[in-house]
Design an enzyme around this catalytic site. Structure first.
Site, PDB file in Angstrom:
ATOM      1  N   ALA A  45       0.845  -1.183   0.000  1.00  0.00           N
ATOM      2  CA  ALA A  45       0.000   0.000   0.000  1.00  0.00           C
ATOM      3  C   ALA A  45       0.881   1.233   0.000  1.00  0.00           C
ATOM      4  O   ALA A  45       2.083   1.137   0.243  1.00  0.00           O
ATOM      5  CB  ALA A  45      -0.903   0.011   1.233  1.00  0.00           C
ATOM      6  N   GLU A  55       1.165   5.531   1.063  1.00  0.00           N
ATOM      7  CA  GLU A  55       0.628   6.528   1.987  1.00  0.00           C
ATOM      8  C   GLU A  55       0.417   7.913   1.383  1.00  0.00           C
ATOM      9  O   GLU A  55       0.477   8.904   2.108  1.00  0.00           O
ATOM     10  CB  GLU A  55       1.579   6.649   3.177  1.00  0.00           C
ATOM     11  CG  GLU A  55       2.931   7.314   2.875  1.00  0.00           C
ATOM     12  CD  GLU A  55       4.080   6.347   2.625  1.00  0.00           C
ATOM     13  OE1 GLU A  55       3.817   5.204   2.218  1.00  0.00           O
ATOM     14  OE2 GLU A  55       5.240   6.736   2.828  1.00  0.00           O
ATOM     15  N   ASN A  56       0.142   8.041   0.072  1.00  0.00           N
ATOM     16  CA  ASN A  56      -0.062   9.355  -0.537  1.00  0.00           C
ATOM     17  C   ASN A  56      -0.951  10.233   0.342  1.00  0.00           C
ATOM     18  O   ASN A  56      -1.987   9.778   0.835  1.00  0.00           O
ATOM     19  CB  ASN A  56      -0.743   9.196  -1.889  1.00  0.00           C
ATOM     20  CG  ASN A  56      -0.179   8.044  -2.685  1.00  0.00           C
ATOM     21  OD1 ASN A  56       0.977   8.071  -3.056  1.00  0.00           O
ATOM     22  ND2 ASN A  56      -0.983   7.016  -2.899  1.00  0.00           N
ATOM     23  N   HIS A  66      -0.768   1.357   9.372  1.00  0.00           N
ATOM     24  CA  HIS A  66       0.578   1.780   8.971  1.00  0.00           C
ATOM     25  C   HIS A  66       0.514   2.970   8.004  1.00  0.00           C
ATOM     26  O   HIS A  66       1.163   4.001   8.224  1.00  0.00           O
ATOM     27  CB  HIS A  66       1.310   0.593   8.316  1.00  0.00           C
ATOM     28  CG  HIS A  66       2.662   0.913   7.793  1.00  0.00           C
ATOM     29  ND1 HIS A  66       3.815   0.690   8.519  1.00  0.00           N
ATOM     30  CD2 HIS A  66       3.065   1.456   6.612  1.00  0.00           C
ATOM     31  CE1 HIS A  66       4.857   1.076   7.804  1.00  0.00           C
ATOM     32  NE2 HIS A  66       4.427   1.540   6.641  1.00  0.00           N
ATOM     33  N   GLU A  67      -0.272   2.826   6.952  1.00  0.00           N
ATOM     34  CA  GLU A  67      -0.320   3.897   5.950  1.00  0.00           C
ATOM     35  C   GLU A  67      -0.942   5.155   6.549  1.00  0.00           C
ATOM     36  O   GLU A  67      -0.508   6.268   6.256  1.00  0.00           O
ATOM     37  CB  GLU A  67      -1.094   3.455   4.707  1.00  0.00           C
ATOM     38  CG  GLU A  67      -0.576   2.169   4.057  1.00  0.00           C
ATOM     39  CD  GLU A  67       0.902   2.175   3.715  1.00  0.00           C
ATOM     40  OE1 GLU A  67       1.461   3.261   3.483  1.00  0.00           O
ATOM     41  OE2 GLU A  67       1.513   1.075   3.703  1.00  0.00           O
TER      42      GLU A  67
HETATM   43 ZN   LIG Z   1       5.451   2.508   5.099  1.00  0.00          ZN
END
Ligand SMILES: [Zn+2]
Length: 878
Positions: free
Chosen positions: A268, A270-271, A303-304
């Site tokens: 994934a 994280e934008n 996490h993201e």
């Molecule tokens: Zn990360």
């Protein structure tokens, strides 16, 4: 042609760019086949930039249509444009706007970096260097800019248009087209840019932050999958709340969106305000996802989201600092799971992963410091060393400073570096300033590769009531680092007296001991504890307080004593693992176990799983014996995976022969008719019951029948898959029929199809490679989808050592040929699969020679991507 040396990028060469892009406006005209990207870049020279310094922007596979500076088209002699860069020779030494228009072909983008199309949806992946595939730019993390993006697309093809930040405008664009404009007020590096255009379904919810901000939450997915997004949404809301309570971090935009896509190189991304996810980390329902899948979704969603502060608001100055955001954010997601579920169980699971994935990296040709000082291809540094070891380093900081000290330092970090692109040195400085502790020596954890080996020896003198504990540390050489300094190791410990209670001492000397922690920062110390009434048993590195390999002179009786009496649950689990590992490695080396040794181990395991006071998830981990890879790593040289497989199988039969009654009773007792829930209590019950079943299938005559019955009657994927897996791996009678039933029932769902692919790759039997070849050769096999390729061949190379490392070399050659083929389309996936060779020098001579031959023929085939050539070169040289 550039030589290898010219491709190497060194940390010491870091320099700020002579120009800065402060603002970006994009207009992206999305059309099938060829899309057009117009960019208006607000550029300023940095102070001190000399007149005539050219502006050099990164590009990749771009075609320049037009270029203008402050509205005036540039003459041909004023710039040079190639697919890989754009140079403006003499830009003005004042603020100016550079306007460019480029065309790109997302449909042909099989690298899945930049803008590409996945099952009809246009989406982006820009970390680390994908933005340059969208437009010419200073594509480096230290250029922070504010972005405004106007997307225009066909309304029928792409009714949903998303980008970072907040939606500020939308409407009709004529001819069946429409537009949406998004603005992100927070300056960010280009790797956090994202946009998505497609025909997507969605679910919506909202969250009110501690200070009262209303945040609209959305998860977008393929139509028909909306009902599978609920757990991801629930996880997101819990993560948002947790980050406020634990770290005082609130969300900062009005919108937070997640999009699930099916073709994705990573887990994934994280934008800012628009996370893009591999769909396997979003979709879950009990019939198709296991407890482990639910757990992964919870962890990665968190996490993201946590990256919004550790990664987005505070980002990395350059890619060498990747660990700054990743190690810290993995630490944060680990803590989240610990708080939401069980602290000791999560710790055991994380350490299991660290040892399985990071220790082999740290001990082989691909070893590198958590903060590397050079690279050829940054994509190859998204490693377990940067992520998982990075998290261990942060965890040691928390251990050394204590919970309050750690939180104080984190508060200072957010206060001091918000809005900046920074470094590991700055991070460490924050911890020093907040605590007053000198951490310069500790910083070696970021600079030195390799897993420290700690040897512990102890001695008790009953005459003087003195207990001596000698600790020595050593790190083997790693590529480029022949000699090592000692590390700072926080050793959480306890001494346990004969009655199982903590042993007391009147005085301790010889080293740095703070309550229940020894700080070992030299090659060796000898601690002298005085006034110790009886010989104690030491419990060292409680909670795995430092990522080391511990070698300690304890007898099996001592270890089983710890397994029964240690107040630290991690070390209780560890003690049983250690007893098994000693028996297993001795047997592999030709010294078969003595029957009484197995008897006492079986008794201790039986007692542990019978204890009411321990939770089921903990006991489930007790039933997971050291894996074949664990044994191979512990032995370290002349590894013969077939022999290890056979020894471990015999060991399990011997144990199960003694534990069958207890395992069967556990299995029967934990049956449940409750409606499925992925919560810790239920998941723990299922994992204990299913691990008992797994052992019964491997070591008793009743297991296969029990598993077949459970497979047929299971009400959820966890139970069904747990029954199927050992049956297929063991090749029990009827396993093929179950596997075929599974295919027919479920494989219309691509994520369950991945489970079926993985099972086909798992059996340690000779027909497995042929079976994989047949699946790959099927014209309907989606050969460009990373999840499918990883599920089938990635899992084979990394998880089926018996067949991958066949003595005739067939497995090595098969994987090398696969890598050569996939490399043409998706270098990141190819390079990742190739890392399975990282332990090739540890094999016995015949296998070693076969592995080397396969690697060399891959090298000689030529035409490899930089990603794959880099991994290959280091694997062969290291
Ligand atoms: Zn990360």
């Amino acid at each position: 042609m550039p030589t290898d040396a010219e491709h190497t990028i060194f940390l010491k060469d870091y320099a700020p760019s002579p120009y800065v892009i402060e603002g970006v406006e994009l207009e992206v005209d999305i059309v099938p086949e060829t899309s057009t990207v117009r960019a208006w870049l607000n550029i300023s020279p940095r102070e001190g930039t000399a007149p005539g310094t050219p502006l050099v922007l990164n590009g990749e596979e771009l075609k320049l249509g037009s270029i203008a500076l402050d509205g005036a088209p540039l003459v041909l002699s004023a710039y040079e444009a190639t697919p890989g860069s754009l140079t403006v020779f003499e830009p003005p030494l004042k603020r100016f706007v550079l306007e460019t228009s480029v065309t790109i072909e997302p449909e042909k983008n099989t690298r899945l970096m930049g803008l590409y199309r996945s099952s009809g949806t246009w989406c982006t992946q820009c970390e680390p260097e994908g933005f340059r595939r969208i437009t010419y730019f200073l594509d480096r993390p230290d250029n922070l800019a504010v972005y405004k993006v106007k997307m225009i697309a066909d309304r029928a093809l792409a009714p949903v248009l998303l980008a970072n930040g907040n939606l500020i405008d939308s409407g009709d664009a004529g001819n069946g087209r429409h537009f949406a404009t998004w603005e992100d007020p927070f300056p960010k590096p280009s790797y956090l840019f994202a946009m998505v255009a497609g025909d997507l379904g969605s679910i919506h919810d909202n969250f009110t932050t501690a200070s009262g901000r209303q945040v609209a939450l959305g998860i977008y997915c393929e139509h028909g999958k909306e009902d599978q997004c609920a757990y991801a949404m629930d996880s997101l809301k819990r993560a948002m709340l947790w980050d406020e309570r634990r770290f005082g971090r609130e969300y900062d935009l009005d919108v937070f969106n997640i999009v699930a896509v099916s073709d994705f190189n990573f887990g994934a991304m994280e934008n800012k305000g628009l996370n893009i996810f591999n769909d396997k980390l979003v979709f879950a329902r009990p019939e198709t996802a296991t407890d482990a899948d639910f757990g992964s979704i919870e962890r990665v969603i968190a996490h993201e989201y946590f990256h919004n502060w550790t990664g987005d608001r505070i980002t990395c100055r350059d890619w060498f600092q990747l660990c700054l955001k990743e190690g810290l954010t993995v630490y944060r997601d680990q803590e989240f799971t610990m708080d939401e579920r069980s602290r000791p169980v999560k710790r055991i699971e994380d350490v299991r992963l660290l040892r399985a994935a990071q220790f082999p990296e740290d001990g082989g040709p691909l070893a590198h410091p958590a903060r590397p000082d050079h690279y050829k291809e940054i994509n190859n540094f998204y490693t377990t060393t940067v992520y998982e070891k990075g998290a261990e380093i942060v965890r040691m900081l928390a251990t050394l400073l204590g919970e309050a000290g750690f939180r104080k330092a984190m508060d200072l970090y957010f206060e001091r570096h918000d809005g900046q692109a920074t470094t590991i040195e700055a991070f460490i400085k924050v911890f020093e300033d907040a605590s007053g502790v000198d951490l310069q020596h500790f910083q070696q954890w970021y600079l030195q590769a390799g897993t420290p080996k700690v040897k512990a020896e102890d001695q008790y003198d009953p005459a003087t009531k003195t207990y001596r504990l000698k600790l020595r540390q050593k790190i083997d050489p790693t590529p480029g680092q022949p000699t090592k300094q000692p590390m700072v190791l926080p050793v959480k410990f306890g001494l346990i007296g004969p009655n199982g209670a903590p042993a007391e001492w009147s005085n301790v000397s010889g080293g740095d001991v703070r309550d229940d922690m020894i700080v070992l920062d030299k090659d060796a110390v000898e601690l002298v504890f005085e006034g110790v009434a009886n010989r104690p048993v030491p419990s060292l590195f409680r909670g795995f307080s430092a990522p080391v390999n511990l070698d300690i002179n304890l007898t099996q009786d001592d270890q089983l004593f710890l397994a029964r009496h240690d107040s630290d649950p991690f070390n209780r689990w560890q003690a049983l693992q250690d007893v098994s590992m000693t028996l297993l490695t001795n047997a592999v080396r030709g010294r078969m176990w003595a029957e009484p040794a197995i008897d006492s181990l079986a008794t201790a395991i039986g007692e542990t799983i019978g204890l009411e006071s321990l939770d089921n998830a903990f006991k489930a981990n007790v039933l997971l014996l050291p894996s074949e890879a664990d044994i191979a790593r512990t032995i370290g040289e002349n590894v013969d995976p077939t022999q290890i497989h056979e020894v471990r199988a015999a060991f399990i039969r011997a144990l199960v022969g003694r534990l069958e009654g207890a395992l069967r009773a556990t299995y029967d007792r934990l049956a449940s008719e409750d409606a499925y829930s992925p919560d810790q209590r239920q998941a723990g019950r299922r994992s204990l019951r299913n691990n008992a079943l797994g052992l019964l299938v491997r070591g008793s005559s009743v297991g296969a029948e029990l598993a077949a019955r459970q497979y047929q009657s299971a009400g959820n994927m966890t139970d069904r898959f747990a029954a199927l897996t050992p049956s297929v791996v063991m090749g029990v009678p009827g396993a093929d029929a179950l596997l075929e039933d599974f295919r027919v029932r479920f494989t219309a769902d691509p994520l369950v199809y991945d489970k079926w692919l993985g099972l086909n790759a798992a059996p340690p039997e000779d027909g497995t490679i042929e079976r994989i070849r047949t699946i790959l050769a099927d014209p309907s096999f989606p050969k460009n989808n990373p999840n499918r390729l990883r599920a089938l061949v990635g899992s084979f190379a990394a998880g089926n050592a018996v067949q991958f490392a066949r003595q005739d070399g067939t497995g090595f050659r098969f994987v090398a040929e696969f890598v050569a083929d996939v490399d043409k389309r998706n270098p990141q996936v190819a390079a990742r699969v190739l890392t399975a060779f990282r332990t090739w020098r540890n094999y016995e001579p015949k296998r070693r020679a076969e592995a080397e031959a396969a690697l060399k023929s891959l090298r000689d085939s030529g035409g490899l991507s930089r990603n794959t050539a880099d991994i290959l070169g280091r694997t062969l040289d290291g």
